[in-house]
Write an enzyme that holds these catalytic residues in place. Structure first.
Site: not given
Ligand code: UDP
Length: 370
Positions: A173, A351
């Site tokens: 970000r 996962y």
């Protein structure tokens, strides 16, 4: 038959399923080969600190339904995961954000940081593996300092052989924000995960130290339906071949100091340090406020990652092409098993994060419990 459901595995999937069955007036028996409930969520109190015995678990979700559900069994604290990376003694912020970019390149604005990453992106086509995906997302410097060493230690495979999706778990970000997760809700259950799972299993019969696969015939006629949450390949005696997992070993230390590393999670992202990360458990629970300072000691765990072999605890499925194809073949066998369903990270070879496990268990329960 004595039970409606036999649930193999007292981890999160098993606990949600058992809770849902009991709530609907069904009789469930949960068995687990370990002496403890809660699977890899298990926490044990040492020196007043809830130690995550099978690796750190930080609950986070964007799913309203899941949050509403899980908060019935625990109150969550305000813990926000903001791990740091230690690369050869240099400290970087994670996930990759404006603080990381500033430390690396002295860039101040998002525009400057984007330009820098742009100039290092040699991969423009559709990434085929984790290496290409990383370079495309964050450029070469970050790949080399913060991804390559850590990932290759964690998975024991070269980044060019690993699936791209693994690195997409981490946000990138262009804001000054060290929060590891892009999730609306996040925290650690106050009192520990074991207590939370205990609450989920209230009123459910649980038998521990009970290995299903070694005593399969004893359980044949005990329940109308079986929910199996162990490794799917082990259920079938690995008859089609072995699914690969990574296992983790922890070196735990109790230290006579109140603060070892100033953060719950420090990742060692170079290749040379033999462990992947050090967890300092007290900071999950007490934040960095006054309450934690009253504890004179601290407990740390160094995490070492290894290739799993028979007899080890499986932690991470290796979801590359070869293993996923083998899993699909096991799945076909599983679909033919009468009155038996497979769930959870090991049962579905996936996962999964905790919130996805809960969501899946709730959906499956809805379908299966009649
Ligand atoms: N990763 C990395 N550097 C870090 C942390 C993570 O390269 O400092 C990569 C690594 O490949 C890892 C993946 O990101 O397997 C996912 O990390 P996550 O923290 O989600 O792993 P988990 O907590 O499930 O072990």
């Amino acid at each position: 038959m004595k039970y409606d459901f036999l649930i193999v595995g007292a981890g999160l999937y098993g606990a949600v399923f058992a809770e849902q069955a009991t709530k609907r007036g069904k009789k469930a028996l949960v068995i687990d080969k370990r002496p403890t409930i809660a699977g890899n969520l298990y926490t044990e109190k040492i020196e007043g600190i809830n130690v995550h015995k099978y690796g750190a678990h930080i609950f986070h979700t964007n799913n309203e339904k899941v949050w509403h559900y899980i908060t019935k069994f625990a109150t969550f604290n305000r813990y926000t995961n903001s791990p740091i990376a230690n690369y050869k003694g240099e400290i970087y912020s994670l996930p990759f954000n404006m603080y990381t970019f500033y430390k690396l390149w002295n860039t101040i604005t998002p525009e400057e940081a984007k330009k820098k990453i742009e100039s290092q992106k040699t991969i423009l086509k559709e990434p085929k593996n984790l290496e290409e995906q990383s370079i495309k997302l964050v450029g070469k410097d970050i790949y080399e300092k913060l991804i390559k060493g850590y990932t290759e230690k964690q998975w024991g495979r070269s980044c060019s052989e690993l699936p791209a999706f693994i690195i997409k778990r981490l946000p990138v970000r262009f804001t000054y924000d060290n929060n590891y997760f892009d999730s609306k809700y996040q925290g650690i259950p106050i009192g520990g995960y074991t207590k939370m799972v205990e609450k989920m299993l209230e009123g459910v019969e649980v038998r521990l130290n009970t290995d299903y696969l070694k005593n399969k015939k004893d359980y044949k006629n005990i329940a109308k339906t079986t929910i199996y949450t162990g490794p799917i390949d082990a259920y079938f005696d690995q008859e089609l071949g072995i699914l690969e997992y990574r296992t983790v070993r922890f070196e735990n230390e109790i230290l006579d100091i109140d603060n070892f590393q100033g953060n719950a999670v420090v990742n060692y992202t170079d290749k040379e340090t033999p462990y992947t990360r050090i967890i300092e458990h007290k900071w999950f629970e007490f934040g960095k406020d006054e309450s934690g300072k009253d504890l004179p000691k601290t407990v740390i765990s160094k995490e070492y990652s290894f290739e799993w072999k028979n007899g080890d605890e499986p932690y991470y499925p290796v979801n590359d092409k070869k293993n996923n194809e083998l899993y699909e073949r096991y799945k076909k066998l599983a679909e033919k098993e009468k009155n038996t369903f497979f769930g959870g990270r090991l049962g579905e070879y996936k996962y999964y994060d905790m919130d996805s496990v809960i969501e899946k268990a709730l959906t499956d329960a809805e379908k299966i419990i009649r």
